[in-house]
Write a protein that holds these residues in place. Sequence first.
Motif, PDB file in Angstrom:
ATOM      1  N   UNK A  35      54.938  -2.825 -12.542  1.00 39.68           N
ATOM      2  CA  UNK A  35      55.437  -2.996 -11.178  1.00 39.68           C
ATOM      3  C   UNK A  35      55.421  -4.472 -10.794  1.00 39.68           C
ATOM      4  N   UNK A  36      56.265  -4.806  -9.852  1.00 37.99           N
ATOM      5  CA  UNK A  36      56.244  -6.137  -9.243  1.00 37.99           C
ATOM      6  C   UNK A  36      55.726  -5.949  -7.825  1.00 37.99           C
ATOM      7  N   UNK A  37      54.646  -6.646  -7.503  1.00 36.49           N
ATOM      8  CA  UNK A  37      54.065  -6.492  -6.183  1.00 36.49           C
ATOM      9  C   UNK A  37      52.878  -7.404  -5.971  1.00 36.49           C
ATOM     10  N   UNK A  38      52.011  -6.981  -5.068  1.00 36.08           N
ATOM     11  CA  UNK A  38      50.804  -7.727  -4.710  1.00 36.08           C
ATOM     12  C   UNK A  38      49.588  -6.828  -4.882  1.00 36.08           C
ATOM     13  N   UNK A  39      48.447  -7.431  -5.256  1.00 35.22           N
ATOM     14  CA  UNK A  39      47.175  -6.785  -5.000  1.00 35.22           C
ATOM     15  C   UNK A  39      46.615  -7.473  -3.759  1.00 35.22           C
ATOM     16  N   UNK A  40      45.439  -7.079  -3.308  1.00 34.46           N
ATOM     17  CA  UNK A  40      44.945  -7.608  -2.032  1.00 34.46           C
ATOM     18  C   UNK A  40      44.781  -9.123  -2.047  1.00 34.46           C
ATOM     19  N   UNK A  41      44.140  -9.656  -3.085  1.00 32.11           N
ATOM     20  CA  UNK A  41      43.901 -11.106  -3.111  1.00 32.11           C
ATOM     21  C   UNK A  41      45.161 -11.877  -3.475  1.00 32.11           C
ATOM     22  N   UNK A  42      46.109 -11.230  -4.143  1.00 32.21           N
ATOM     23  CA  UNK A  42      47.402 -11.875  -4.406  1.00 32.21           C
ATOM     24  C   UNK A  42      48.191 -12.061  -3.120  1.00 32.21           C
ATOM     25  N   UNK A  88      43.453 -14.699  10.308  1.00 31.70           N
ATOM     26  CA  UNK A  88      42.168 -14.831   9.616  1.00 31.70           C
ATOM     27  C   UNK A  88      42.093 -13.804   8.485  1.00 31.70           C
ATOM     28  N   UNK A  89      41.423 -14.180   7.396  1.00 36.27           N
ATOM     29  CA  UNK A  89      41.192 -13.244   6.307  1.00 36.27           C
ATOM     30  C   UNK A  89      39.908 -12.476   6.579  1.00 36.27           C
ATOM     31  N   UNK A  90      39.940 -11.170   6.312  1.00 37.86           N
ATOM     32  CA  UNK A  90      38.749 -10.342   6.450  1.00 37.86           C
ATOM     33  C   UNK A  90      38.449  -9.746   5.080  1.00 37.86           C
ATOM     34  N   UNK A  91      37.239 -10.002   4.596  1.00 39.48           N
ATOM     35  CA  UNK A  91      36.762  -9.520   3.297  1.00 39.48           C
ATOM     36  C   UNK A  91      35.819  -8.351   3.531  1.00 39.48           C
ATOM     37  N   UNK A  92      35.814  -7.403   2.602  1.00 46.35           N
ATOM     38  CA  UNK A  92      35.018  -6.186   2.735  1.00 46.35           C
ATOM     39  C   UNK A  92      34.131  -6.010   1.518  1.00 46.35           C
ATOM     40  N   UNK A  93      32.877  -5.624   1.764  1.00 48.56           N
ATOM     41  CA  UNK A  93      31.949  -5.413   0.668  1.00 48.56           C
ATOM     42  C   UNK A  93      30.547  -5.214   1.207  1.00 48.56           C
ATOM     43  N   UNK A  94      29.584  -5.663   0.421  1.00 50.61           N
ATOM     44  CA  UNK A  94      28.181  -5.560   0.819  1.00 50.61           C
ATOM     45  C   UNK A  94      27.381  -6.648   0.126  1.00 50.61           C
ATOM     46  N   UNK A  95      26.437  -7.215   0.845  1.00 48.10           N
ATOM     47  CA  UNK A  95      25.545  -8.208   0.270  1.00 48.10           C
ATOM     48  C   UNK A  95      26.234  -9.459  -0.244  1.00 48.10           C
ATOM     49  N   UNK A  96      27.373  -9.801   0.340  1.00 49.73           N
ATOM     50  CA  UNK A  96      28.095 -11.003  -0.097  1.00 49.73           C
ATOM     51  C   UNK A  96      28.990 -10.791  -1.304  1.00 49.73           C
ATOM     52  N   UNK A  97      29.077  -9.572  -1.805  1.00 51.27           N
ATOM     53  CA  UNK A  97      29.997  -9.230  -2.891  1.00 51.27           C
ATOM     54  C   UNK A  97      31.139  -8.422  -2.281  1.00 51.27           C
ATOM     55  N   UNK A  99      35.150  -6.473  -2.405  1.00 44.63           N
ATOM     56  CA  UNK A  99      36.077  -5.706  -3.234  1.00 44.63           C
ATOM     57  C   UNK A  99      37.465  -5.634  -2.625  1.00 44.63           C
ATOM     58  N   UNK A 100      37.638  -6.124  -1.388  1.00 49.36           N
ATOM     59  CA  UNK A 100      38.939  -6.039  -0.733  1.00 49.36           C
ATOM     60  C   UNK A 100      39.060  -7.164   0.287  1.00 49.36           C
ATOM     61  N   UNK A 101      40.312  -7.563   0.539  1.00 49.14           N
ATOM     62  CA  UNK A 101      40.606  -8.576   1.548  1.00 49.14           C
ATOM     63  C   UNK A 101      41.954  -8.259   2.172  1.00 49.14           C
ATOM     64  N   UNK A 102      42.062  -8.576   3.446  1.00 51.72           N
ATOM     65  CA  UNK A 102      43.327  -8.428   4.160  1.00 51.72           C
ATOM     66  C   UNK A 102      43.441  -9.511   5.211  1.00 51.72           C
ATOM     67  N   UNK A 103      44.532  -9.471   5.947  1.00 56.69           N
ATOM     68  CA  UNK A 103      44.833 -10.474   6.968  1.00 56.69           C
ATOM     69  C   UNK A 103      44.771  -9.795   8.330  1.00 56.69           C
ATOM     70  N   UNK A 104      43.911 -10.316   9.211  1.00 57.08           N
ATOM     71  CA  UNK A 104      43.820  -9.731  10.546  1.00 57.08           C
ATOM     72  C   UNK A 104      45.171  -9.888  11.228  1.00 57.08           C
ATOM     73  N   UNK A 105      45.693  -8.773  11.733  1.00 56.44           N
ATOM     74  CA  UNK A 105      47.035  -8.728  12.312  1.00 56.44           C
ATOM     75  C   UNK A 105      47.018  -8.744  13.835  1.00 56.44           C
ATOM     76  N   UNK A 106      45.866  -8.522  14.439  1.00 57.55           N
ATOM     77  CA  UNK A 106      45.782  -8.442  15.894  1.00 57.55           C
ATOM     78  C   UNK A 106      45.597  -6.997  16.318  1.00 57.55           C
ATOM     79  N   UNK A 107      45.797  -6.758  17.608  1.00 53.85           N
ATOM     80  CA  UNK A 107      45.610  -5.411  18.127  1.00 53.85           C
ATOM     81  C   UNK A 107      46.949  -4.712  18.342  1.00 53.85           C
ATOM     82  N   UNK A 108      46.915  -3.407  18.111  1.00 53.87           N
ATOM     83  CA  UNK A 108      48.073  -2.550  18.348  1.00 53.87           C
ATOM     84  C   UNK A 108      47.542  -1.295  19.023  1.00 53.87           C
ATOM     85  N   UNK A 109      48.023  -1.004  20.211  1.00 57.10           N
ATOM     86  CA  UNK A 109      47.539   0.155  20.971  1.00 57.10           C
ATOM     87  C   UNK A 109      46.019   0.157  21.099  1.00 57.10           C
ATOM     88  N   UNK A 110      45.441  -1.036  21.319  1.00 54.66           N
ATOM     89  CA  UNK A 110      44.002  -1.159  21.511  1.00 54.66           C
ATOM     90  C   UNK A 110      43.170  -1.117  20.248  1.00 54.66           C
TER      91      UNK A 110
END
Length: 151
Positions: A35-42, A88-97, A99-110
């Motif tokens: 496939x041609x696409x993105x993973x989270x960090x890409x 802003x980038x938001x990273x997800x995990x535990x203890x500083x490790x 497994x996922x990252x995304x871009x904060x998009x703002x609020x939608x319907x609160x």
Amino acid sequence: WLGTEYAWGGGDVNGPTHGISDGGGAGDAHGDPNKTGFDCSGLTLYAVYQASGGQITLPHFTGDHSNPGQLYDPRGQDIPLDQKQPGDLIFFGAGGNTHHVGIYHGQQNGQDMLLNAPQSGDVVSIQPLSNWAGEEMYVRRFGEIPPEERP
């Protein structure tokens, strides 16, 4: 890039690329190397490169204690979660490790929303940040640091 396929290892500073093998995991099961696409960090390395006018090229890895990746890149400013802003980038995990990252998009319907490439078999989409409730979240802002905030 909404709707672009997820591809493990996909994405660079120019946009989506072919995925790579993940050694027999979910990515291979979903055909990501074909496939041609993105993973989270890409997706996030592409976004930061474009938003910085080509000045910041992040590594293609979210980050942990053994491999700093994007999370520990010194050009990122640590931001408290309650002070996050769109872009802003938001990273997800535990203890500083992480497994996922995304871009904060703002609020939608609160609801706080995240632009991300979620997982193999999915596409780039905007999802509620609450989908990651219960995980540690680390916010980083890349770009010019205002003079009054410089060390």
